[in-house]
Write a protein that holds these residues in place. Sequence first.
Motif, mmCIF file in Angstrom:
data_model
loop_
_atom_site.group_PDB
_atom_site.id
_atom_site.type_symbol
_atom_site.label_atom_id
_atom_site.label_comp_id
_atom_site.label_asym_id
_atom_site.label_seq_id
_atom_site.Cartn_x
_atom_site.Cartn_y
_atom_site.Cartn_z
ATOM 1 N N SER A 1 0.824 -1.214 0.000
ATOM 2 C CA SER A 1 0.000 0.000 0.000
ATOM 3 C C SER A 1 0.852 1.255 0.000
ATOM 4 O O SER A 1 0.477 2.283 -0.577
ATOM 5 C CB SER A 1 -0.926 0.003 1.224
ATOM 6 O OG SER A 1 -1.778 -1.123 1.214
ATOM 7 N N GLY B 1 -0.570 -2.094 -4.907
ATOM 8 C CA GLY B 1 -0.856 -1.581 -3.565
ATOM 9 C C GLY B 1 -2.333 -1.352 -3.322
ATOM 10 O O GLY B 1 -2.822 -1.532 -2.203
ATOM 11 N N LEU B 2 -3.059 -0.979 -4.375
ATOM 12 C CA LEU B 2 -4.498 -0.769 -4.217
ATOM 13 C C LEU B 2 -5.215 -2.057 -3.817
ATOM 14 O O LEU B 2 -6.248 -2.012 -3.132
ATOM 15 C CB LEU B 2 -5.091 -0.234 -5.524
ATOM 16 C CG LEU B 2 -4.708 1.204 -5.906
ATOM 17 C CD1 LEU B 2 -5.250 1.538 -7.289
ATOM 18 C CD2 LEU B 2 -5.253 2.195 -4.869
ATOM 19 N N LEU C 1 -4.897 -2.122 -0.145
ATOM 20 C CA LEU C 1 -5.192 -0.882 0.577
ATOM 21 C C LEU C 1 -6.334 -1.042 1.565
ATOM 22 O O LEU C 1 -6.301 -0.471 2.666
ATOM 23 C CB LEU C 1 -5.520 0.225 -0.439
ATOM 24 C CG LEU C 1 -5.745 1.614 0.152
ATOM 25 C CD1 LEU C 1 -4.498 2.091 0.890
ATOM 26 C CD2 LEU C 1 -6.117 2.602 -0.961
ATOM 27 N N ARG C 2 -7.345 -1.824 1.212
ATOM 28 C CA ARG C 2 -8.495 -1.961 2.099
ATOM 29 C C ARG C 2 -8.079 -2.580 3.434
ATOM 30 O O ARG C 2 -8.465 -2.092 4.511
ATOM 31 C CB ARG C 2 -9.575 -2.821 1.443
ATOM 32 C CG ARG C 2 -10.833 -2.952 2.275
ATOM 33 C CD ARG C 2 -11.905 -3.719 1.522
ATOM 34 N NE ARG C 2 -13.118 -3.847 2.309
ATOM 35 C CZ ARG C 2 -14.205 -4.497 1.898
ATOM 36 N NH1 ARG C 2 -14.218 -5.072 0.699
ATOM 37 N NH2 ARG C 2 -15.274 -4.570 2.678
ATOM 38 N N ALA D 1 -4.998 -2.667 4.721
ATOM 39 C CA ALA D 1 -4.092 -1.771 5.428
ATOM 40 C C ALA D 1 -4.843 -0.614 6.076
ATOM 41 O O ALA D 1 -4.572 -0.247 7.224
ATOM 42 C CB ALA D 1 -3.044 -1.226 4.446
ATOM 43 N N THR D 2 -5.854 -0.093 5.375
ATOM 44 C CA THR D 2 -6.643 1.010 5.926
ATOM 45 C C THR D 2 -7.454 0.543 7.119
ATOM 46 O O THR D 2 -7.571 1.242 8.142
ATOM 47 C CB THR D 2 -7.574 1.587 4.841
ATOM 48 O OG1 THR D 2 -6.799 2.009 3.724
ATOM 49 C CG2 THR D 2 -8.358 2.771 5.392
#
Length: 325
Positions: free
Chosen positions: A110, A312-313, A316-317, A319-320
Amino acid sequence: MNPTSQSTAIPAAAGTRKAKPWLKLLPYLVTVACFAYLYNRLEHAAAAEGTRLLPYLAKSFENVNWYYWLALMIPYCFLYLIFDSLVVWSVINWFNAKIGYTDILPIRASAYILSLVNEQVSKGAIAVYLNRRDGVPGWEVGSSMLLVMFCEIYSLILWATVGVLLRWNSFQPAFHAIPWIALGAAVFFTLFHLFFSGRIAPGVALRDRPIFRAFRLAKVWHYAVVVALRAPLVLAGVVVYTLALRLFGGSIGFGEMLGILPVIFFGAAAPGPMHSVAILFWVLLFPDRPGQMTAFGFVMHNFFIFFNAAVGLLFLRRATRELFG
């Protein structure tokens, strides 16, 4: 997980300290300067061939086998993610906290989104992530990321020296300074390590700052392992860039690329968008083919950062969720 809020928080002074405006603008000014030079260089090259700039650049893409090119670049990007995450995971486990590789991989992937602008900021995001997720003190993780970047520099110096020594007569005279730079870097590392291990100047307070924690704890073998873990990336990069350059009409050997690519990667590490310094380096190193080198550098480096950001996208979910949940 550290239960004390004092030790887990990033120091307030660090959080409120603002960079000077000229420091924020500097990467963009460097990018503008690089592209201004490239534009001027390409404009003259196009005029010398009796054509306009865009058709001149388009010629560099005409005969590229893009399927073969993608077959080189996509595996290389995934290989980079795997080994880059392995380096970060190893250093975090040595100096900060025991954490699984599969926990590091999502945030490292990410963070590549931030690398579109600044690679150093992306490593700072890892510090924030581990601070919020596992309570690891932010400055301590920042110290580990500094050690990673320190080792990256030494890895590039090492491989550039090997490449130049292997093909000494194939390089421009400017490259013959690299072994001397490596010797100076070795002397600096010796003094640097002796200082942070407390063997020289034991009373200096600088050593005890939290941001240098990883350097105080690191043994010589820690540095050696990080450099060794990055070796597959450098060697894979040499193979991929050499073969890819041939698709754009260039022809150099793997030995020459081993000496050149670390220098290019130094430029790629410079802050700023579009890896403009790295693109400029290709043109400076191959001045007789400015159009091909501009096209090659632009496609190679920007595909790398955008593809990694796209990967990374995918992470991302998670990691967020772990960062803010």
